[in-house]
Design a protein around this motif. Structure first.
Motif, PDB file in Angstrom:
ATOM      1  N   ILE A  36       0.847  -1.202   0.000  1.00 22.01           N
ATOM      2  CA  ILE A  36       0.000   0.000   0.000  1.00 22.01           C
ATOM      3  C   ILE A  36       0.876   1.244   0.000  1.00 22.01           C
ATOM      4  N   MET A  37       1.886   1.251   0.856  1.00 24.01           N
ATOM      5  CA  MET A  37       2.779   2.407   0.924  1.00 24.01           C
ATOM      6  C   MET A  37       3.518   2.613  -0.390  1.00 24.01           C
ATOM      7  N   GLN A  38       3.956   1.536  -1.017  1.00 25.11           N
ATOM      8  CA  GLN A  38       4.666   1.632  -2.290  1.00 25.11           C
ATOM      9  C   GLN A  38       3.761   2.222  -3.365  1.00 25.11           C
ATOM     10  N   GLN A  39       2.504   1.776  -3.392  1.00 23.20           N
ATOM     11  CA  GLN A  39       1.564   2.281  -4.388  1.00 23.20           C
ATOM     12  C   GLN A  39       1.322   3.776  -4.188  1.00 23.20           C
ATOM     13  N   ILE A  40       1.100   4.185  -2.959  1.00 21.57           N
ATOM     14  CA  ILE A  40       0.883   5.611  -2.670  1.00 21.57           C
ATOM     15  C   ILE A  40       2.121   6.413  -3.044  1.00 21.57           C
ATOM     16  N   PHE A  41       3.283   5.890  -2.697  1.00 18.22           N
ATOM     17  CA  PHE A  41       4.560   6.536  -3.006  1.00 18.22           C
ATOM     18  C   PHE A  41       4.703   6.752  -4.511  1.00 18.22           C
ATOM     19  N   GLU A  42       4.467   5.702  -5.283  1.00 16.94           N
ATOM     20  CA  GLU A  42       4.586   5.789  -6.741  1.00 16.94           C
ATOM     21  C   GLU A  42       3.567   6.781  -7.312  1.00 16.94           C
ATOM     22  N   ASN A  43       2.342   6.739  -6.791  1.00 19.36           N
ATOM     23  CA  ASN A  43       1.306   7.673  -7.260  1.00 19.36           C
ATOM     24  C   ASN A  43       1.706   9.118  -7.004  1.00 19.36           C
ATOM     25  N   GLU A  44       2.260   9.385  -5.841  1.00 18.45           N
ATOM     26  CA  GLU A  44       2.672  10.748  -5.502  1.00 18.45           C
ATOM     27  C   GLU A  44       3.826  11.220  -6.386  1.00 18.45           C
ATOM     28  N   LEU A  45       4.765  10.334  -6.655  1.00 20.97           N
ATOM     29  CA  LEU A  45       5.868  10.704  -7.553  1.00 20.97           C
ATOM     30  C   LEU A  45       5.332  11.027  -8.946  1.00 20.97           C
ATOM     31  N   ASP A  46       4.360  10.216  -9.408  1.00 22.77           N
ATOM     32  CA  ASP A  46       3.752  10.466 -10.721  1.00 22.77           C
ATOM     33  C   ASP A  46       3.036  11.814 -10.747  1.00 22.77           C
ATOM     34  N   LYS A  47       2.286  12.112  -9.687  1.00 21.58           N
ATOM     35  CA  LYS A  47       1.569  13.399  -9.612  1.00 21.58           C
ATOM     36  C   LYS A  47       2.526  14.580  -9.659  1.00 21.58           C
ATOM     37  N   GLU A  48       3.658  14.410  -9.034  1.00 31.65           N
ATOM     38  CA  GLU A  48       4.654  15.482  -8.959  1.00 31.65           C
ATOM     39  C   GLU A  48       5.524  15.553 -10.216  1.00 31.65           C
ATOM     40  N   ASN A  49       5.359  14.589 -11.124  1.00 31.95           N
ATOM     41  CA  ASN A  49       6.200  14.493 -12.321  1.00 31.95           C
ATOM     42  C   ASN A  49       7.690  14.461 -11.968  1.00 31.95           C
TER      43      ASN A  49
END
Length: 80
Positions: A36-49
Motif C-alpha cells: 500500500i505504501m509503495q503504491q501511494i509513493f509511486e502515485n505521488e511521484l507520478d503526480k509530482e512528475n
C-alpha cells in the motif's frame, strides 16, 4: 490494554501473544502494508512528475516508510 497476568499464568499470555503474532504473519500484513505504501509513493511521484534515479527512489521510500512507522509507534505508545 491487556496486561500480562501474574507469573503463574504467564504461559497463557505468551501463548496468546505467539498465536496472534503468527496469525498476523501468516496473513502477511507487513507485506500488505508495504505494498500500500509503495503504491501511494509511486502515485505521488507520478503526480509530482518527479524523475528520480533508482537509488534516490529507494532512499526516499525508506525515509517515508521510516517516518510513517515512527509515527505509528508513537501512536501505539500513547494507547492507554
Amino acid at each position: 490494554m491487556f496486561n500480562p497476568p501474574n507469573s503463574q499464568n504467564s504461559g497463557s499470555y505468551v501463548d496468546l501473544l505467539k498465536r496472534i503474532t503468527q496469525r498476523v504473519q501468516q496473513e502477511k500484513v507487513d507485506d500488505q502494508i508495504l505494498a500500500i505504501m509503495q503504491q501511494i509513493f509511486e502515485n505521488e511521484l507520478d503526480k509530482e512528475n518527479l524523475v528520480l534515479s533508482r537509488p534516490e527512489r529507494v532512499r526516499l521510500f525508506r525515509q517515508v516508510t521510516k517516518a510513517v512507522f515512527t509515527d505509528m509507534l508513537e501512536k501505539l505508545n500513547d494507547i492507554k
